[in-house]
Scaffold this active site. Sequence first.
Site, PDB file in Angstrom:
ATOM      1  N   LYS A  22     -10.320  13.360   2.063  1.00 22.41           N
ATOM      2  CA  LYS A  22     -10.201  12.719   0.866  1.00 22.41           C
ATOM      3  C   LYS A  22     -10.560  11.423   0.996  1.00 22.41           C
ATOM      4  O   LYS A  22     -11.422  10.752   0.131  1.00 22.41           O
ATOM      5  CB  LYS A  22      -8.609  12.989   0.691  1.00 22.41           C
ATOM      6  CG  LYS A  22      -8.119  11.906  -0.243  1.00 22.41           C
ATOM      7  CD  LYS A  22      -6.752  12.017  -0.602  1.00 22.41           C
ATOM      8  CE  LYS A  22      -5.805  11.029   0.446  1.00 22.41           C
ATOM      9  NZ  LYS A  22      -5.636   9.646   0.022  1.00 22.41           N
ATOM     10  N   ASN A  23     -10.345  10.796   2.163  1.00 22.01           N
ATOM     11  CA  ASN A  23     -10.654   9.266   2.332  1.00 22.01           C
ATOM     12  C   ASN A  23     -12.245   8.958   2.325  1.00 22.01           C
ATOM     13  O   ASN A  23     -12.539   7.899   2.508  1.00 22.01           O
ATOM     14  CB  ASN A  23      -9.748   8.541   3.238  1.00 22.01           C
ATOM     15  CG  ASN A  23      -8.341   8.595   2.866  1.00 22.01           C
ATOM     16  OD1 ASN A  23      -8.229   8.632   1.714  1.00 22.01           O
ATOM     17  ND2 ASN A  23      -7.346   8.096   3.774  1.00 22.01           N
ATOM     18  N   ARG A  93      -5.338   4.206  -6.271  1.00 24.09           N
ATOM     19  CA  ARG A  93      -5.599   2.967  -5.976  1.00 24.09           C
ATOM     20  C   ARG A  93      -6.902   2.741  -5.404  1.00 24.09           C
ATOM     21  O   ARG A  93      -7.769   1.838  -5.698  1.00 24.09           O
ATOM     22  CB  ARG A  93      -5.139   2.122  -4.645  1.00 24.09           C
ATOM     23  CG  ARG A  93      -3.579   2.226  -4.781  1.00 24.09           C
ATOM     24  CD  ARG A  93      -3.344   1.640  -3.330  1.00 24.09           C
ATOM     25  NE  ARG A  93      -4.230   0.888  -2.814  1.00 24.09           N
ATOM     26  CZ  ARG A  93      -4.329  -0.336  -3.055  1.00 24.09           C
ATOM     27  NH1 ARG A  93      -3.440  -0.925  -3.870  1.00 24.09           N
ATOM     28  NH2 ARG A  93      -5.319  -1.187  -2.283  1.00 24.09           N
ATOM     29  N   CYS A 117       1.979   0.312  -4.354  1.00 24.60           N
ATOM     30  CA  CYS A 117       2.719   1.909  -4.039  1.00 24.60           C
ATOM     31  C   CYS A 117       3.750   1.808  -3.314  1.00 24.60           C
ATOM     32  O   CYS A 117       4.013   0.706  -2.977  1.00 24.60           O
ATOM     33  CB  CYS A 117       1.554   2.862  -3.740  1.00 24.60           C
ATOM     34  SG  CYS A 117       0.956   2.428  -1.902  1.00 24.60           S
ATOM     35  N   ARG A 122      -0.171  -3.486  -1.223  1.00 27.74           N
ATOM     36  CA  ARG A 122      -1.646  -3.412  -1.373  1.00 27.74           C
ATOM     37  C   ARG A 122      -2.573  -4.076  -2.071  1.00 27.74           C
ATOM     38  O   ARG A 122      -2.883  -3.573  -2.990  1.00 27.74           O
ATOM     39  CB  ARG A 122      -1.653  -1.720  -1.560  1.00 27.74           C
ATOM     40  CG  ARG A 122      -0.711  -1.086  -0.622  1.00 27.74           C
ATOM     41  CD  ARG A 122      -0.969   0.320  -0.224  1.00 27.74           C
ATOM     42  NE  ARG A 122      -2.232   0.775  -0.006  1.00 27.74           N
ATOM     43  CZ  ARG A 122      -2.680   2.022  -0.074  1.00 27.74           C
ATOM     44  NH1 ARG A 122      -1.701   2.849  -0.519  1.00 27.74           N
ATOM     45  NH2 ARG A 122      -3.956   2.385   0.001  1.00 27.74           N
ATOM     46  N   SER A 164      -9.795  -4.314   6.836  1.00 25.46           N
ATOM     47  CA  SER A 164      -9.357  -3.506   5.738  1.00 25.46           C
ATOM     48  C   SER A 164     -10.342  -2.487   5.439  1.00 25.46           C
ATOM     49  O   SER A 164     -11.533  -2.746   5.355  1.00 25.46           O
ATOM     50  CB  SER A 164      -9.269  -4.467   4.570  1.00 25.46           C
ATOM     51  OG  SER A 164      -9.274  -3.827   3.128  1.00 25.46           O
ATOM     52  N   VAL A 165     -10.004  -1.064   5.315  1.00 27.24           N
ATOM     53  CA  VAL A 165     -10.825  -0.197   4.941  1.00 27.24           C
ATOM     54  C   VAL A 165     -11.290  -0.127   3.560  1.00 27.24           C
ATOM     55  O   VAL A 165     -12.596  -0.369   3.546  1.00 27.24           O
ATOM     56  CB  VAL A 165     -10.172   1.380   5.048  1.00 27.24           C
ATOM     57  CG1 VAL A 165     -10.739   2.488   4.477  1.00 27.24           C
ATOM     58  CG2 VAL A 165      -9.611   1.486   6.492  1.00 27.24           C
ATOM     59  N   ASP A 307      -1.660   6.771   9.121  1.00 22.97           N
ATOM     60  CA  ASP A 307      -1.322   7.836   8.271  1.00 22.97           C
ATOM     61  C   ASP A 307      -1.058   8.948   9.234  1.00 22.97           C
ATOM     62  O   ASP A 307      -0.607   9.980   8.518  1.00 22.97           O
ATOM     63  CB  ASP A 307      -2.977   8.339   7.587  1.00 22.97           C
ATOM     64  CG  ASP A 307      -3.309   7.239   6.558  1.00 22.97           C
ATOM     65  OD1 ASP A 307      -4.578   7.465   6.112  1.00 22.97           O
ATOM     66  OD2 ASP A 307      -2.636   6.528   6.279  1.00 22.97           O
ATOM     67  N   ILE A 329       0.301  -1.445  10.205  1.00 25.29           N
ATOM     68  CA  ILE A 329      -0.807  -1.661   9.102  1.00 25.29           C
ATOM     69  C   ILE A 329       0.126  -2.101   7.640  1.00 25.29           C
ATOM     70  O   ILE A 329      -0.398  -2.972   6.812  1.00 25.29           O
ATOM     71  CB  ILE A 329      -1.456  -0.413   8.918  1.00 25.29           C
ATOM     72  CG1 ILE A 329      -2.289  -0.274  10.349  1.00 25.29           C
ATOM     73  CG2 ILE A 329      -2.623  -0.502   7.847  1.00 25.29           C
ATOM     74  CD1 ILE A 329      -3.183  -1.163  10.686  1.00 25.29           C
ATOM     75  N   ARG A 399      -1.801  15.244  -3.503  1.00 23.81           N
ATOM     76  CA  ARG A 399      -2.714  14.342  -3.764  1.00 23.81           C
ATOM     77  C   ARG A 399      -3.814  14.393  -2.426  1.00 23.81           C
ATOM     78  O   ARG A 399      -4.993  13.901  -2.606  1.00 23.81           O
ATOM     79  CB  ARG A 399      -2.154  12.990  -3.808  1.00 23.81           C
ATOM     80  CG  ARG A 399      -1.120  12.477  -4.985  1.00 23.81           C
ATOM     81  CD  ARG A 399      -0.968  11.170  -5.241  1.00 23.81           C
ATOM     82  NE  ARG A 399      -1.982  10.290  -4.797  1.00 23.81           N
ATOM     83  CZ  ARG A 399      -1.986   8.941  -4.838  1.00 23.81           C
ATOM     84  NH1 ARG A 399      -0.845   8.355  -4.999  1.00 23.81           N
ATOM     85  NH2 ARG A 399      -2.822   8.231  -4.675  1.00 23.81           N
TER      86      ARG A 399
HETATM   87  C1  EPZ Z   1      -7.217   2.989   3.222  1.00 19.45           C
HETATM   88  O1  EPZ Z   1      -6.338   2.585   2.465  1.00 19.45           O
HETATM   89  C2  EPZ Z   1      -6.618   4.609   3.191  1.00 19.45           C
HETATM   90  N1  EPZ Z   1      -6.874   5.215   1.800  1.00 19.45           N
HETATM   91  C3  EPZ Z   1      -5.284   4.496   3.580  1.00 19.45           C
HETATM   92  O2  EPZ Z   1      -4.707   6.312   3.466  1.00 19.45           O
HETATM   93  C4  EPZ Z   1      -4.861   4.430   5.049  1.00 19.45           C
HETATM   94  O3  EPZ Z   1      -3.534   4.201   5.280  1.00 19.45           O
HETATM   95  C5  EPZ Z   1      -5.468   2.838   5.239  1.00 19.45           C
HETATM   96  O4  EPZ Z   1      -6.875   2.768   4.710  1.00 19.45           O
HETATM   97  C6  EPZ Z   1      -5.600   2.051   6.355  1.00 19.45           C
HETATM   98  O5  EPZ Z   1      -6.171   3.171   7.323  1.00 19.45           O
HETATM   99  C7  EPZ Z   1      -8.020   5.481   1.320  1.00 19.45           C
HETATM  100  O6  EPZ Z   1      -9.157   5.273   2.330  1.00 19.45           O
HETATM  101  C8  EPZ Z   1      -8.281   6.009   0.011  1.00 19.45           C
HETATM  102  P1  EPZ Z   1      -6.328  -1.340   4.046  1.00 19.45           P
HETATM  103  P2  EPZ Z   1      -6.675   0.804   1.878  1.00 19.45           P
HETATM  104  O7  EPZ Z   1      -7.417  -2.015   2.975  1.00 19.45           O
HETATM  105  O8  EPZ Z   1      -8.054   0.556   2.027  1.00 19.45           O
HETATM  106  C9  EPZ Z   1      -3.650  -5.026   3.644  1.00 19.45           C
HETATM  107  C10 EPZ Z   1      -3.575   7.980   2.602  1.00 19.45           C
HETATM  108  O9  EPZ Z   1      -2.585   8.140   3.011  1.00 19.45           O
HETATM  109  N2  EPZ Z   1      -4.880  -5.431   2.416  1.00 19.45           N
HETATM  110  O10 EPZ Z   1      -6.989  -0.892   5.498  1.00 19.45           O
HETATM  111  O11 EPZ Z   1      -5.847   0.381   0.799  1.00 19.45           O
HETATM  112  C11 EPZ Z   1      -3.140  -3.979   3.010  1.00 19.45           C
HETATM  113  O12 EPZ Z   1      -1.942  -4.215   2.189  1.00 19.45           O
HETATM  114  C12 EPZ Z   1      -3.982   6.669   2.424  1.00 19.45           C
HETATM  115  O13 EPZ Z   1      -4.633   8.667   2.373  1.00 19.45           O
HETATM  116  C13 EPZ Z   1      -4.859  -6.696   2.158  1.00 19.45           C
HETATM  117  O14 EPZ Z   1      -3.887  -7.657   2.416  1.00 19.45           O
HETATM  118  O15 EPZ Z   1      -5.981   0.196   3.461  1.00 19.45           O
HETATM  119  C14 EPZ Z   1      -2.654  -3.114   4.327  1.00 19.45           C
HETATM  120  O16 EPZ Z   1      -1.291  -3.805   4.809  1.00 19.45           O
HETATM  121  C15 EPZ Z   1      -2.374   5.892   2.367  1.00 19.45           C
HETATM  122  N3  EPZ Z   1      -5.726  -7.144   1.149  1.00 19.45           N
HETATM  123  C16 EPZ Z   1      -3.886  -3.622   5.355  1.00 19.45           C
HETATM  124  O17 EPZ Z   1      -4.445  -4.591   4.819  1.00 19.45           O
HETATM  125  C17 EPZ Z   1      -6.644  -6.246   0.582  1.00 19.45           C
HETATM  126  O18 EPZ Z   1      -7.537  -6.940   0.187  1.00 19.45           O
HETATM  127  C18 EPZ Z   1      -4.833  -2.366   5.466  1.00 19.45           C
HETATM  128  O19 EPZ Z   1      -5.065  -1.855   4.282  1.00 19.45           O
HETATM  129  C19 EPZ Z   1      -6.791  -5.193   1.326  1.00 19.45           C
HETATM  130  C20 EPZ Z   1      -5.818  -4.606   2.194  1.00 19.45           C
END
Ligand code: EPZ
Length: 418
Positions: A22-23, A93, A117, A122, A164-165, A307, A329, A399
């Site tokens: 999915k991701n 998102r 969420c 996020r 950040s992913v 995850d 995270i 989802r």
């Molecule tokens: C991706 O979310 C995944 N979703 C998440 O999977 C996964 O948990 C996460 O990466 C971490 O591996 C998808 O790929 C669709 P991040 P993402 O940006 O991109 C903070 C699932 O269950 N942050 O790496 O939103 C954020 O709040 C989902 O499939 C900022 O502060 O994750 C978090 O604390 C859940 N500012 C940390 O960084 C930003 O602009 C990591 O978030 C972006 C993120």
Amino acid sequence: MQKLLIKGKKELSGSISISGSKNATLPILAAAILANDVKLLNVPLVKDIFTMLDLLKFIGIKVKVENNKRIIHLQKEKQINTLAPYKLVKTMRAGVLVLGPLLTKYKKAKVSLPGGCSIGTRPVDLHLFALKKLGAKIKIKDGYIIAEAKKGLIGTKIKFPTISVGATENALLAAFGAKGKTTLNNCAIEPEILDLIIFLKKLGCKIEITGRKITLIRNNNKNKKKINHKVIFDRIEAGTYLVAGALIGKKIVIKQINPKILKCEIDILKKMGAKIFKTKNSISILKTSRLKTIKVSTKAYPGFPTDLQAQLMVLMTQAEGISKIKENIFENRFMHVPELKRMGAKIEIRKQTAFISGPSKLTGAEVMATDLRASVSLVLAGLIADNRTVINRIYHLDRGYEQLENKLKNCKAQIKRV
Ligand code: EPZ
């Protein structure tokens, strides 16, 4: 509202084929905005994918889904709408990932701020930080991100303050259409991002990765050709079933995967005592009679994934002694703990660390899912609990897990959806 009913303590044996990720699919669907004609294979038929397809249709991409073959065909219509409305972004998102491609291709975009969420606020500040570095003018108005780049985006050097992913993906998608070369430092390098990079290379650009540094150079040949891409397997789905095998597997074979990508997870399960055998594209796992405790911290790839934190916690409830799992995270990703405690788990949370003492006998109960991965941890607990577990709000599960109850039923679990 549908529910899952599980009758616990049935040993699992059989094989499970893992679906596409999915991701990985979500950012590649956003990248289809940069292409003309895309055929995606091995796509997981889960709710978030259909939500993203609704958004792409709204933007002006013709979508054809061949359900039984897991194929999605995407063709760009003439008229593109550079708006991603709240109603289509609020539930998912990853809709914010259309910002980069719309901006870099059409020089403007209006994308709803994604809601938070249950696992955290996020924010998207890192996404906007990267786009501004590439020359975008951005303002936030009435809950929308309004971005424009009248003269187009310009390649530059960007260093992410934190990993950040999503921000790495949005930056890659925006850099694709930027003039010149872009260097991104301190990137996320999840396998899903590497799959997006393979797709972008097919679309026509040069990308190099060294450690957490990604360099992208757009080459200017107009891409007319059709792009075919097979999506990578879902490592989180695979990890979830590995935990099921370690919990109550007589022998489960997890197929259509690349075990090298699950190295961290396999090492942890082996240290806890599970018996694991690998081939090039499968893993067999058998439970052990005595599970050992372990200390784990969630990290960006190649560390242990956030995850899988909720799923591993269920396994820790059966280990002899006190295990620890630190969530680094997300700020609020222990929503599954109160529900697991209602089933008899002994878990204490101090700051961002859960202390799990075991082995504890779990008893079936009526529980409620709160987010995608927390819900699947309740399924895992139901598989080993006495009596019957009823899981409510399983739309969270739908989802991100394709055919979950069928895949488990094929391994002799007593589980049904009502
Ligand atoms: C991706 O979310 C995944 N979703 C998440 O999977 C996964 O948990 C996460 O990466 C971490 O591996 C998808 O790929 C669709 P991040 P993402 O940006 O991109 C903070 C699932 O269950 N942050 O790496 O939103 C954020 O709040 C989902 O499939 C900022 O502060 O994750 C978090 O604390 C859940 N500012 C940390 O960084 C930003 O602009 C990591 O978030 C972006 C993120």
